[in-house]
Design a protein around this motif. Structure first.
Motif, PDB file in Angstrom:
ATOM      1  N   ARG A   1       0.843  -1.219   0.000  1.00 16.09           N
ATOM      2  CA  ARG A   1       0.000   0.000   0.000  1.00 16.09           C
ATOM      3  C   ARG A   1       0.867   1.254   0.000  1.00 16.09           C
ATOM      4  O   ARG A   1       0.604   2.202  -0.734  1.00 16.09           O
ATOM      5  CB  ARG A   1      -0.941   0.008   1.202  1.00 16.09           C
ATOM      6  CG  ARG A   1      -2.252  -0.724   0.960  1.00 16.09           C
ATOM      7  CD  ARG A   1      -3.298  -0.416   2.030  1.00 16.09           C
ATOM      8  NE  ARG A   1      -2.824  -0.602   3.397  1.00 16.09           N
ATOM      9  CZ  ARG A   1      -2.824  -1.763   4.034  1.00 16.09           C
ATOM     10  NH1 ARG A   1      -3.255  -2.847   3.438  1.00 16.09           N
ATOM     11  NH2 ARG A   1      -2.386  -1.853   5.265  1.00 16.09           N
ATOM     12  N   ALA A   2       1.903   1.257   0.832  1.00 17.30           N
ATOM     13  CA  ALA A   2       2.794   2.418   0.909  1.00 17.30           C
ATOM     14  C   ALA A   2       3.506   2.638  -0.431  1.00 17.30           C
ATOM     15  O   ALA A   2       3.557   3.760  -0.937  1.00 17.30           O
ATOM     16  CB  ALA A   2       3.811   2.235   2.032  1.00 17.30           C
TER      17      ALA A   2
ATOM     18  N   TYR B   1      10.671   0.027   5.901  1.00 18.68           N
ATOM     19  CA  TYR B   1      10.019   1.187   5.272  1.00 18.68           C
ATOM     20  C   TYR B   1      11.073   2.013   4.527  1.00 18.68           C
ATOM     21  O   TYR B   1      10.842   2.508   3.443  1.00 18.68           O
ATOM     22  CB  TYR B   1       9.367   2.090   6.322  1.00 18.68           C
ATOM     23  CG  TYR B   1       7.863   2.010   6.363  1.00 18.68           C
ATOM     24  CD1 TYR B   1       7.085   2.364   5.271  1.00 18.68           C
ATOM     25  CD2 TYR B   1       7.214   1.592   7.521  1.00 18.68           C
ATOM     26  CE1 TYR B   1       5.707   2.298   5.324  1.00 18.68           C
ATOM     27  CE2 TYR B   1       5.831   1.524   7.575  1.00 18.68           C
ATOM     28  CZ  TYR B   1       5.084   1.877   6.472  1.00 18.68           C
ATOM     29  OH  TYR B   1       3.723   1.803   6.527  1.00 18.68           O
ATOM     30  N   LYS B   2      12.224   2.183   5.172  1.00 12.21           N
ATOM     31  CA  LYS B   2      13.309   2.974   4.577  1.00 12.21           C
ATOM     32  C   LYS B   2      13.740   2.342   3.249  1.00 12.21           C
ATOM     33  O   LYS B   2      13.900   3.039   2.248  1.00 12.21           O
ATOM     34  CB  LYS B   2      14.483   3.050   5.559  1.00 12.21           C
ATOM     35  CG  LYS B   2      15.501   4.114   5.221  1.00 12.21           C
ATOM     36  CD  LYS B   2      16.620   4.180   6.251  1.00 12.21           C
ATOM     37  CE  LYS B   2      16.189   4.917   7.495  1.00 12.21           C
ATOM     38  NZ  LYS B   2      17.297   5.299   8.371  1.00 12.21           N
TER      39      LYS B   2
ATOM     40  N   TYR C   1       0.356  10.594   6.856  1.00  7.80           N
ATOM     41  CA  TYR C   1      -1.108  10.592   6.901  1.00  7.80           C
ATOM     42  C   TYR C   1      -1.725   9.224   6.628  1.00  7.80           C
ATOM     43  O   TYR C   1      -2.674   8.831   7.287  1.00  7.80           O
ATOM     44  CB  TYR C   1      -1.685  11.619   5.916  1.00  7.80           C
ATOM     45  CG  TYR C   1      -1.429  13.029   6.368  1.00  7.80           C
ATOM     46  CD1 TYR C   1      -2.137  13.572   7.432  1.00  7.80           C
ATOM     47  CD2 TYR C   1      -0.461  13.806   5.761  1.00  7.80           C
ATOM     48  CE1 TYR C   1      -1.887  14.860   7.883  1.00  7.80           C
ATOM     49  CE2 TYR C   1      -0.205  15.098   6.194  1.00  7.80           C
ATOM     50  CZ  TYR C   1      -0.920  15.611   7.255  1.00  7.80           C
ATOM     51  OH  TYR C   1      -0.668  16.883   7.692  1.00  7.80           O
ATOM     52  N   GLU C   2      -1.192   8.511   5.647  1.00  3.47           N
ATOM     53  CA  GLU C   2      -1.799   7.227   5.288  1.00  3.47           C
ATOM     54  C   GLU C   2      -1.405   6.133   6.279  1.00  3.47           C
ATOM     55  O   GLU C   2      -2.217   5.328   6.676  1.00  3.47           O
ATOM     56  CB  GLU C   2      -1.360   6.798   3.879  1.00  3.47           C
ATOM     57  CG  GLU C   2      -1.609   7.846   2.821  1.00  3.47           C
ATOM     58  CD  GLU C   2      -3.004   7.777   2.254  1.00  3.47           C
ATOM     59  OE1 GLU C   2      -3.614   6.700   2.313  1.00  3.47           O
ATOM     60  OE2 GLU C   2      -3.476   8.811   1.747  1.00  3.47           O
ATOM     61  N   ASP C   3      -0.110   6.083   6.634  1.00  2.00           N
ATOM     62  CA  ASP C   3       0.386   4.989   7.469  1.00  2.00           C
ATOM     63  C   ASP C   3       0.490   5.361   8.946  1.00  2.00           C
ATOM     64  O   ASP C   3       0.830   4.530   9.772  1.00  2.00           O
ATOM     65  CB  ASP C   3       1.745   4.501   6.958  1.00  2.00           C
ATOM     66  CG  ASP C   3       1.641   3.943   5.543  1.00  2.00           C
ATOM     67  OD1 ASP C   3       0.525   3.569   5.138  1.00  2.00           O
ATOM     68  OD2 ASP C   3       2.656   3.881   4.846  1.00  2.00           O
TER      69      ASP C   3
ATOM     70  N   ASP D   1       4.350  -2.048 -10.573  1.00  3.00           N
ATOM     71  CA  ASP D   1       5.615  -1.467 -10.106  1.00  3.00           C
ATOM     72  C   ASP D   1       5.723  -1.579  -8.585  1.00  3.00           C
ATOM     73  O   ASP D   1       6.782  -1.917  -8.056  1.00  3.00           O
ATOM     74  CB  ASP D   1       5.733   0.006 -10.528  1.00  3.00           C
ATOM     75  CG  ASP D   1       5.825   0.152 -12.045  1.00  3.00           C
ATOM     76  OD1 ASP D   1       6.231  -0.814 -12.719  1.00  3.00           O
ATOM     77  OD2 ASP D   1       5.461   1.232 -12.558  1.00  3.00           O
ATOM     78  N   ALA D   2       4.622  -1.314  -7.883  1.00  6.35           N
ATOM     79  CA  ALA D   2       4.622  -1.408  -6.418  1.00  6.35           C
ATOM     80  C   ALA D   2       4.900  -2.852  -5.994  1.00  6.35           C
ATOM     81  O   ALA D   2       5.698  -3.101  -5.084  1.00  6.35           O
ATOM     82  CB  ALA D   2       3.290  -0.931  -5.853  1.00  6.35           C
TER      83      ALA D   2
END
Length: 190
Positions: free
Chosen positions: A37-38, A80-81, A145-147, A48-49
């Protein structure tokens, strides 16, 4: 010795260093959706994600020693990084060409009928505005905001100071807001 899927991420990564397939599959199952999702919010393309997340997971399977135990805040922050850097690199290589034409949508003869329609339109507009943002701003908005990641941690993930992160967020919010106001202006004149 049996292992349970309730092991924490860090102990799973330690098991990964011993080539433990089960530990790897637990990590993938546990985090794929969230990281996908991120990544999707930043690169705006399903395939691509998926590729970015898959290659990031494969990278830690091939070379689990890149995880330095106790160095990163948590596995999640550290991963995440990796995901965000991969997204930013990907978009830079692609010169951030989105390939979408929103001018048609925005200038359309669309008159929302009720509150629900207005909310949907607002959401679409926010999504469209997100796609127009520079990739780092998009990553900042996604993380914060999303995560729901705190500013300090999000700044660490993006490798910048908290001040730089706050400024990035402010610019992104202003761009989105300006885009929405511009759209509302076009709607009023239509």
């Amino acid at each position: 010795m049996t292992h349970h899927s309730d092991d924490n991420d860090e102990s799973l990564v330690r098991r990964l260093k011993k080539r433990d397939h089960q530990a790897f599959s637990i990590l993938v199952r546990r985090h794929s959706d969230m990281f996908y999702r991120a990544a999707y919010k930043v690169v705006m393309n399903k395939e691509d994600a998926e590729d970015i997340v898959q290659s990031a997971f494969l990278k830690i399977w091939d070379k689990p020693s890149i995880w330095k135990d106790g160095k990163a805040a948590t596995f999640k922050t550290w991963f995440y990084k990796i995901i965000m850097n991969a997204c930013i690199d990907f978009k830079r290589k692609r010169k951030d060409i989105t390939g979408y034409d929103f001018s048609e949508n925005i200038a359309g003869e669309y008159k929302p009928a009720d509150k629900a329609m207005i909310e949907v339109e607002q959401q679409v507009l926010i999504e469209e505005s997100m796609q127009l943002l520079p990739v780092k701003q998009r990553a900042a908005i996604t993380l914060f905001y999303e995560d729901g990641i705190k500013q300090k941690e999000a700044a660490d993930i993006l490798g910048m100071s908290i001040k730089a992160f706050e400024s990035l967020l402010m610019r992104a919010k202003k761009t989105i807001k300006d885009n929405i106001l511009r759209h509302e202006d076009i709607q009023r004149r239509a």
